[in-house]
Design an enzyme around this catalytic site. Structure first.
Site, mmCIF file in Angstrom:
data_model
loop_
_atom_site.group_PDB
_atom_site.id
_atom_site.type_symbol
_atom_site.label_atom_id
_atom_site.label_comp_id
_atom_site.label_asym_id
_atom_site.label_seq_id
_atom_site.Cartn_x
_atom_site.Cartn_y
_atom_site.Cartn_z
ATOM 1 N N THR A 116 21.720 28.197 62.761
ATOM 2 C CA THR A 116 22.446 27.837 61.532
ATOM 3 C C THR A 116 23.952 27.807 61.737
ATOM 4 O OG1 THR A 116 23.002 28.683 59.319
ATOM 5 C CG2 THR A 116 22.260 30.292 60.899
ATOM 6 N N TYR A 140 22.379 37.232 57.422
ATOM 7 C CA TYR A 140 21.569 36.055 57.767
ATOM 8 C C TYR A 140 22.100 35.400 59.049
ATOM 9 C CZ TYR A 140 19.910 31.257 57.642
ATOM 10 O OH TYR A 140 19.379 30.044 57.994
HETATM 11 N N1 UFG Z 1 26.859 24.991 45.016
HETATM 12 C C1 UFG Z 1 27.201 24.814 43.695
HETATM 13 N N2 UFG Z 1 26.238 25.003 42.754
HETATM 14 C C2 UFG Z 1 24.956 25.363 43.058
HETATM 15 C C3 UFG Z 1 24.615 25.527 44.410
HETATM 16 C C4 UFG Z 1 25.593 25.335 45.362
HETATM 17 O O1 UFG Z 1 28.349 24.495 43.378
HETATM 18 O O2 UFG Z 1 24.153 25.528 42.129
HETATM 19 C C5 UFG Z 1 27.875 24.729 46.046
HETATM 20 C C6 UFG Z 1 28.162 25.906 46.948
HETATM 21 O O3 UFG Z 1 29.129 26.729 46.402
HETATM 22 C C7 UFG Z 1 28.619 25.177 48.213
HETATM 23 C C8 UFG Z 1 27.780 23.903 48.221
HETATM 24 O O4 UFG Z 1 27.359 23.718 46.880
HETATM 25 O O5 UFG Z 1 29.962 24.776 48.117
HETATM 26 C C9 UFG Z 1 26.528 24.010 49.081
HETATM 27 O O6 UFG Z 1 25.822 25.185 48.750
HETATM 28 P P1 UFG Z 1 24.329 25.464 49.205
HETATM 29 O O7 UFG Z 1 23.886 26.728 48.544
HETATM 30 O O8 UFG Z 1 23.525 24.242 48.974
HETATM 31 O O9 UFG Z 1 24.445 25.650 50.751
HETATM 32 P P2 UFG Z 1 25.404 26.627 51.595
HETATM 33 O O10 UFG Z 1 26.493 25.785 52.147
HETATM 34 O O11 UFG Z 1 25.784 27.835 50.854
HETATM 35 O O12 UFG Z 1 24.370 27.132 52.690
HETATM 36 C C10 UFG Z 1 24.228 26.500 53.902
HETATM 37 C C11 UFG Z 1 22.818 26.730 54.450
HETATM 38 C C12 UFG Z 1 22.623 28.168 54.802
HETATM 39 C C13 UFG Z 1 23.735 28.589 55.726
HETATM 40 C C14 UFG Z 1 25.069 28.353 55.079
HETATM 41 C C15 UFG Z 1 26.213 28.722 55.970
HETATM 42 O O13 UFG Z 1 21.867 26.336 53.488
HETATM 43 O O14 UFG Z 1 21.394 28.328 55.446
HETATM 44 O O15 UFG Z 1 25.192 26.983 54.774
HETATM 45 O O16 UFG Z 1 27.343 29.037 55.224
HETATM 46 F F1 UFG Z 1 23.630 29.893 56.007
#
Ligand code: UFG
Length: 328
Positions: A116, A140
């Site tokens: 990841t 994680y």
């Molecule tokens: N976001 C929102 N609203 C939501 C969900 C997400 O604004 O309801 C935003 C988050 O703040 C972020 C972006 O959308 O800016 C993406 O968020 P996600 O939760 O979809 O994904 P992440 O970037 O947090 O997570 C990903 C991978 C993980 C990994 C991580 C590393 O899914 O497995 O990147 O930081 F660990």
């Protein structure tokens, strides 16, 4: 080749199973079905309900004469890893240790690991390259980085090579509608947005509007799950062609979209206006995560085929509608 896919009943694993079968490989899935679904596994594969840490895995490897393992099984919710770190060190790190031990005992030649971008933590610069510092900011990411370290050491000591694919933001669904993200209580942006589009939720929270990005919202490198699955098949072929070499490769497209750009894409694709609720930042969210993908493009014949954001959203939406039809 005979390939074992762990977590093959889960989101990314089930797409890897499809890509392997479509490429002519034979597949044995092991999955404990805690978060995965037996109906998500293509019927051409053999599904065995088994945990990766079970010593019986080595019997399965021998009986099926497995040559390669693709390891997807594990826990994937970043905030949960902060509140329950030992779950992550058990399900990701310790379980992977057992699986690698079984692989070595059974003489498996190749190992592909689902790593990841969380291994990088908060990057100093984007795009992020594989040689950049790996300083995870949550258990994680650390649980996955520890598995990468085990693979490096084991490959130096035993006749096995490996590829760690460091995924950026995986989204979308099989364009033929055979699988998709079925996770209950998902937290990922595109999944949440298409759930809003099908009426499962009334709005989408935008977590943070004051990031130093073009519109103040978080920027991510969204990769289509089927492209990612194809990258695994290409990585398997690379490992088989060069058994002396192992690889750590970013899996992303090298371009980012902000949260608002993603929600605009969902509006375009659905002809709806999804309600956005502007909220504060989510703990631990970096402003921008974009892959430098030069290494994967150089190492593999793989080329992104589904990088178009509207296409990713369209496939995710089609799957979400199918889940509604299936009553799930
Ligand atoms: N976001 C929102 N609203 C939501 C969900 C997400 O604004 O309801 C935003 C988050 O703040 C972020 C972006 O959308 O800016 C993406 O968020 P996600 O939760 O979809 O994904 P992440 O970037 O947090 O997570 C990903 C991978 C993980 C990994 C991580 C590393 O899914 O497995 O990147 O930081 F660990």
């Amino acid at each position: 080749m005979k390939v074992m896919v762990t977590g093959g009943a889960g989101y990314i694993g089930s797409h890897a199973v499809l890509a392997l079968l479509d490429a002519g490989h034979e597949v044995v899935v092991i999955d404990n079905l805690v978060t995965g679904f037996d109906w998500a596994v293509d019927s051409r594969a053999t599904l065995i309900e088994l945990a990766v840490e079970d010593p019986a895995v080595r019997d399965v490897l021998r009986e099926h004469d497995v040559k390669a393992i693709m390891h997807f099984a594990g826990s994937v919710v970043v905030p949960e890893s902060v509140t329950d770190p030992l779950k992550y060190y058990r399900n990701n790190t310790a379980a992977s240790r057992s699986l690698i031990e079984s692989a070595v005992a059974a003489g498996v030649a190749h190992f592909i690991f689902s790593s990841t971008a969380a291994t990088y933590g908060t990057p100093d610069k984007v795009p992020i390259a594989e040689g950049d510092p790996t300083l995870p900011i949550n258990p994680y990411g650390m649980s996955k980085l520890m598995t990468e370290a085990m693979l490096r050491d084991v490959a130096a000591a035993h006749p096995i090579n490996y590829a760690c694919l460091r995924y950026f933001n995986v989204a979308g669904a099989d364009p033929a509608g055979r699988s998709g993200q079925s996770t209950v209580g998902a937290t990922h942006l595109i999944k949440i947005a298409v759930e809003a589009a099908t009426g499962k939720r009334s709005s989408v929270g935008v977590f943070g509007t004051d990031f130093p990005t073009r519109d103040g919202t978080g920027v991510r490198d969204y990769i289509h799950v089927s492209d990612l699955a194809d990258a695994h098949v290409a990585a398997l072929e690379l490992l088989a062609a060069g058994p002396e070499q192992s690889h750590i490769l970013n899996a992303g497209y090298g371009r980012g979209f902000s949260v608002l750009e993603v929600l605009d894409a969902v509006d375009r694709v659905t002809n709806l206006t999804i309600e956005r609720k502007l909220e504060g930042r989510r703990a631990g969210d970096p402003a921008e995560l974009v892959a430098d993908n030069a290494a994967i493009l150089a190492a593999l014949p793989w080329r992104p085929k589904r990088a178009d954001l509207d296409g990713i959203v369209r496939d995710a939406l089609a799957w979400e509608r199918k889940l509604v039809e299936m009553g799930k």
